[in-house]
Design a protein around this motif. Structure first.
Motif, PDB file in Angstrom:
ATOM      1  N   GLU A  29      40.598  43.083  22.784  1.00 25.00           N
ATOM      2  CA  GLU A  29      40.032  41.696  22.199  1.00 25.00           C
ATOM      3  C   GLU A  29      39.823  40.821  23.492  1.00 25.00           C
ATOM      4  OE1 GLU A  29      41.756  40.488  18.934  1.00 25.00           O
ATOM      5  OE2 GLU A  29      41.570  42.373  17.794  1.00 25.00           O
ATOM      6  N   ALA A  30      41.068  40.685  24.264  1.00 25.71           N
ATOM      7  CA  ALA A  30      40.988  39.699  25.452  1.00 25.71           C
ATOM      8  C   ALA A  30      39.783  39.964  26.461  1.00 25.71           C
ATOM      9  CB  ALA A  30      42.585  39.569  26.197  1.00 25.71           C
ATOM     10  N   TYR A  31      39.671  41.283  26.683  1.00 26.30           N
ATOM     11  CA  TYR A  31      38.643  41.754  27.703  1.00 26.30           C
ATOM     12  C   TYR A  31      37.263  41.796  26.958  1.00 26.30           C
ATOM     13  CZ  TYR A  31      41.758  41.431  31.625  1.00 26.30           C
ATOM     14  OH  TYR A  31      42.470  41.153  32.669  1.00 26.30           O
ATOM     15  N   GLN A  32      37.215  41.679  25.943  1.00 23.83           N
ATOM     16  CA  GLN A  32      35.983  41.764  24.946  1.00 23.83           C
ATOM     17  C   GLN A  32      34.604  41.229  25.779  1.00 23.83           C
ATOM     18  OE1 GLN A  32      34.193  39.527  22.630  1.00 23.83           O
ATOM     19  NE2 GLN A  32      32.693  41.286  22.494  1.00 23.83           N
ATOM     20  N   PRO A  33      34.802  39.977  26.220  1.00 22.66           N
ATOM     21  CA  PRO A  33      33.783  39.051  26.866  1.00 22.66           C
ATOM     22  C   PRO A  33      33.262  39.802  28.169  1.00 22.66           C
ATOM     23  CG  PRO A  33      35.263  37.391  26.247  1.00 22.66           C
ATOM     24  CD  PRO A  33      36.190  39.001  26.077  1.00 22.66           C
ATOM     25  N   TYR A  34      34.072  40.626  28.635  1.00 21.98           N
ATOM     26  CA  TYR A  34      33.861  41.037  29.981  1.00 21.98           C
ATOM     27  C   TYR A  34      33.437  42.550  30.228  1.00 21.98           C
ATOM     28  CZ  TYR A  34      36.156  36.604  30.363  1.00 21.98           C
ATOM     29  OH  TYR A  34      36.470  35.301  30.121  1.00 21.98           O
ATOM     30  N   PHE A  35      34.336  43.291  29.964  1.00 25.65           N
ATOM     31  CA  PHE A  35      34.306  44.750  29.937  1.00 25.65           C
ATOM     32  C   PHE A  35      35.206  45.634  29.057  1.00 25.65           C
ATOM     33  CE2 PHE A  35      36.244  43.177  33.681  1.00 25.65           C
ATOM     34  CZ  PHE A  35      37.586  43.862  33.523  1.00 25.65           C
ATOM     35  N   LEU A  36      34.952  47.029  29.015  1.00 29.10           N
ATOM     36  CA  LEU A  36      35.601  47.711  27.771  1.00 29.10           C
ATOM     37  C   LEU A  36      37.127  48.219  28.733  1.00 29.10           C
ATOM     38  CD1 LEU A  36      33.147  50.284  27.043  1.00 29.10           C
ATOM     39  CD2 LEU A  36      33.945  48.465  25.504  1.00 29.10           C
ATOM     40  N   ILE A  37      38.155  47.959  27.722  1.00 29.05           N
ATOM     41  CA  ILE A  37      39.483  48.465  28.300  1.00 29.05           C
ATOM     42  C   ILE A  37      39.914  49.728  27.788  1.00 29.05           C
ATOM     43  CG2 ILE A  37      41.993  48.046  28.359  1.00 29.05           C
ATOM     44  CD1 ILE A  37      40.888  46.085  30.184  1.00 29.05           C
ATOM     45  N   LEU A 316      37.493  40.605  37.003  1.00 28.13           N
ATOM     46  CA  LEU A 316      36.859  39.684  36.159  1.00 28.13           C
ATOM     47  C   LEU A 316      35.716  38.938  36.987  1.00 28.13           C
ATOM     48  CD1 LEU A 316      40.169  38.505  34.471  1.00 28.13           C
ATOM     49  CD2 LEU A 316      37.881  38.953  33.441  1.00 28.13           C
ATOM     50  N   ARG A 317      36.018  38.757  38.587  1.00 27.52           N
ATOM     51  CA  ARG A 317      35.125  37.991  39.315  1.00 27.52           C
ATOM     52  C   ARG A 317      33.648  38.913  39.432  1.00 27.52           C
ATOM     53  NH1 ARG A 317      38.890  37.660  43.337  1.00 27.52           N
ATOM     54  NH2 ARG A 317      38.355  39.291  44.514  1.00 27.52           N
ATOM     55  N   ASN A 318      33.892  40.337  38.946  1.00 29.58           N
ATOM     56  CA  ASN A 318      32.607  41.321  39.132  1.00 29.58           C
ATOM     57  C   ASN A 318      32.330  41.802  37.692  1.00 29.58           C
ATOM     58  OD1 ASN A 318      32.265  41.571  42.372  1.00 29.58           O
ATOM     59  ND2 ASN A 318      34.400  41.632  42.012  1.00 29.58           N
ATOM     60  N   HIS A 319      32.547  40.962  36.820  1.00 31.55           N
ATOM     61  CA  HIS A 319      32.314  41.739  35.396  1.00 31.55           C
ATOM     62  C   HIS A 319      31.043  42.115  35.176  1.00 31.55           C
ATOM     63  CE1 HIS A 319      30.772  38.383  33.163  1.00 31.55           C
ATOM     64  NE2 HIS A 319      31.357  37.628  34.029  1.00 31.55           N
ATOM     65  N   ASP A 320      30.103  41.511  36.041  1.00 34.53           N
ATOM     66  CA  ASP A 320      28.696  41.669  35.585  1.00 34.53           C
ATOM     67  C   ASP A 320      28.190  43.008  36.131  1.00 34.53           C
ATOM     68  OD1 ASP A 320      29.157  40.756  38.412  1.00 34.53           O
ATOM     69  OD2 ASP A 320      27.045  40.193  38.642  1.00 34.53           O
ATOM     70  N   LYS A 321      29.118  43.435  36.990  1.00 39.06           N
ATOM     71  CA  LYS A 321      28.920  44.797  37.405  1.00 39.06           C
ATOM     72  C   LYS A 321      29.859  46.079  36.649  1.00 39.06           C
ATOM     73  CE  LYS A 321      28.707  42.556  41.938  1.00 39.06           C
ATOM     74  NZ  LYS A 321      29.024  41.073  41.535  1.00 39.06           N
ATOM     75  N   ILE A 322      30.766  45.580  36.230  1.00 38.14           N
ATOM     76  CA  ILE A 322      31.749  46.701  35.679  1.00 38.14           C
ATOM     77  C   ILE A 322      31.750  46.802  34.283  1.00 38.14           C
ATOM     78  CG2 ILE A 322      34.246  46.731  35.552  1.00 38.14           C
ATOM     79  CD1 ILE A 322      34.643  45.543  38.260  1.00 38.14           C
ATOM     80  N   SER A 375      33.837  29.047  32.562  1.00 38.35           N
ATOM     81  CA  SER A 375      32.696  28.630  33.062  1.00 38.35           C
ATOM     82  C   SER A 375      32.419  29.381  34.504  1.00 38.35           C
ATOM     83  CB  SER A 375      32.786  27.064  33.381  1.00 38.35           C
ATOM     84  OG  SER A 375      33.655  26.800  34.176  1.00 38.35           O
ATOM     85  N   ASP A 376      33.168  30.020  34.858  1.00 35.80           N
ATOM     86  CA  ASP A 376      32.855  30.875  36.009  1.00 35.80           C
ATOM     87  C   ASP A 376      31.799  32.092  35.853  1.00 35.80           C
ATOM     88  OD1 ASP A 376      34.676  30.001  37.498  1.00 35.80           O
ATOM     89  OD2 ASP A 376      36.132  31.566  37.654  1.00 35.80           O
ATOM     90  N   PRO A 377      30.943  32.216  36.727  1.00 33.51           N
ATOM     91  CA  PRO A 377      29.917  33.159  36.284  1.00 33.51           C
ATOM     92  C   PRO A 377      30.461  34.513  35.784  1.00 33.51           C
ATOM     93  CG  PRO A 377      29.692  32.786  38.571  1.00 33.51           C
ATOM     94  CD  PRO A 377      30.912  31.952  38.058  1.00 33.51           C
TER      95      PRO A 377
END
Ligand code: G3I
Length: 377
Positions: A29-37, A316-322, A375-377
């Protein structure tokens, strides 16, 4: 207590207690906005759905990679005899828990039974025979799990350390285009499944360059590859975060996504190099190389936690790629690193200890997501 005061008191207690505790938190759940764990699991982890292992899986992991049961030797140990019972059970377990399954792996030189690479009269198989076996295996397996497996490691570990193609029975019989053929057959067998190339030490420049060429070759042949899996078997100091981040960016530039597919952090001394997951590698035992048989001391727990925090901040900095980060095992007792490359050691590479207790590394990974500035990209 008036409502506002109650609210303020609740906020204050949250501030004192810090982040959500391991007991109540969920990594998925904590990583749901970013990528699958995800986690690699073995059949013992979920044989009993009410076991502590199963509870941990359900709470924290949104995607499951079977450690062994989707490999060729498990699925088709003898020609034409498919064994789907274990894999069916995993797919059902994942489905009950709204989790995904990753298919690991279709075409690999490891854990593939000798019959696959045997031709007539003890000769190696010719190109047509081995292509037919590959296509039949891929069609049968992907056909069965169509719509129920998120994606497949179509080809696993095809590269040498210098970035050239590894000399495997697949390549010897079929030629270099065995990789294109595997992707072609997999796409035809399940057009909706994601298709991946997966390898270790892709952070190292020469091998990474080899993987970049491989992806370009597939694309030039008009084949879609959805993501590259960087296995992520790392040590406490190597590779550097920057090396892995560079690899993530290099692959993403090709128009594919990136996944960390087999993450663990080897904390033991004495082994040569980092990240080399070639299962044939064996090194000599020495008690000096097994210093934490009684448990991992607090300073080492902290070093492990800091290492995980550094990686996850970078992810997390690269979550748009991962798209996914998967740990290779549920807890320290399950890890392949207890037996590799020196058998019989006690390693501590994961987030949960042998009693499934959350380690400081767990809290570090959780905190990385929870303290990230949205607010980070
Ligand atoms: O199947 C036999 C079983 O019949 C026998 O009773 C038992 C006794 O030891 O061994 C079983 O085989 C074991 C197999 O796992 C299935 O459980 C092998 O000994 C053991 O070496 C094998 O290890 C697996 C390894 O791949 C082999 O290649 C590890 O569990 C698994 O974590 C590891 O995973 C690989 C990835 O697939 C690819 N990337 C590297 C990663 C780590 O090596």
């Amino acid at each position: 207590m008036p409502r506002t005061l109650f609210f303020l008191a609740a906020l204050a207690s949250l501030a004192v207690s810090g982040a959500v505790s391991a007991q109540t938190a969920s990594l998925r759940e904590a990583y749901q906005p970013y990528f699958l764990i995800g986690a690699a699991v073995n059949t013992g982890n979920y044989a009993d759905e009410n076991s502590e292992d199963a509870r941990l899986i359900k709470t924290h992991f949104k995607v499951l990679t079977p450690e062994n049961i989707l490999k060729w030797e498990a699925l088709q140990p003898h020609p034409g005899q498919f064994e789907f019972r274990a894999a069916d059970r995993l797919v059902a377990f994942a489905g009950q828990n709204q989790s995904h399954v990753v298919g690991h792996t279709l075409v690999w030189h490891g854990q593939t039974p000798p019959w696959v690479f045997a031709g007539e009269n003890g000769e190696p198989p010719d190109r047509d025979l081995l292509l037919a076996r590959m296509r039949d295996h891929i069609n049968t397996v992907l056909g069965r799990y169509q719509g129920r497996v998120l994606g497949w490691d179509v080809v696993n570990e095809a590269l040498n350390e210098d970035g050239t193609l590894r000399d495997t029975p697949w390549r010897r019989a079929i030629g270099d285009d065995y990789i294109e053929k595997a992707f072609e057959y997999a796409r035809a067998a399940d057009p909706a499944a994601e298709l991946y190339y997966n390898d270790y030490r892709l952070e190292a420049p020469a091998k990474r360059a080899g993987a970049v060429s491989l992806v370009k070759r597939l694309q030039a042949a008009g084949l879609r590859i959805d993501a590259v899996g960087i296995q992520g078997h790392v040590g406490l100091t190597q590779p550097s975060i920057a090396e892995q981040e560079d690899a993530i960016r290099d692959f993403h530039r090709l128009g594919v996504r990136v996944m960390i597919t087999e993450m663990d952090v080897d904390v033991l001394p004495g082994t040569k190099g980092w990240g080399d997951a070639d299962i044939r590698r064996r090194e000599a035992a020495d008690p000096a190389f097994n210093p934490y048989a009684q448990g991992l001391p607090a300073p080492m727990q902290d070093a492990l936690a800091a290492r995980y925090a550094d990686f996850f901040r970078m992810y997390l900095r690269n979550h748009d790629k991962i798209t996914r980060v998967t740990f290779w095992g549920l807890n320290d007792g399950d890890s392949w690193l207890n037996g590799f490359p020196i058998p019989g050691r006690t390693n501590h590479p994961l987030l949960f200890d042998r009693q499934n207790r959350a380690k400081p590394a767990f809290q570090a990974v959780l905190d990385a997501a929870q303290t990230r500035d949205r607010s980070d990209p």
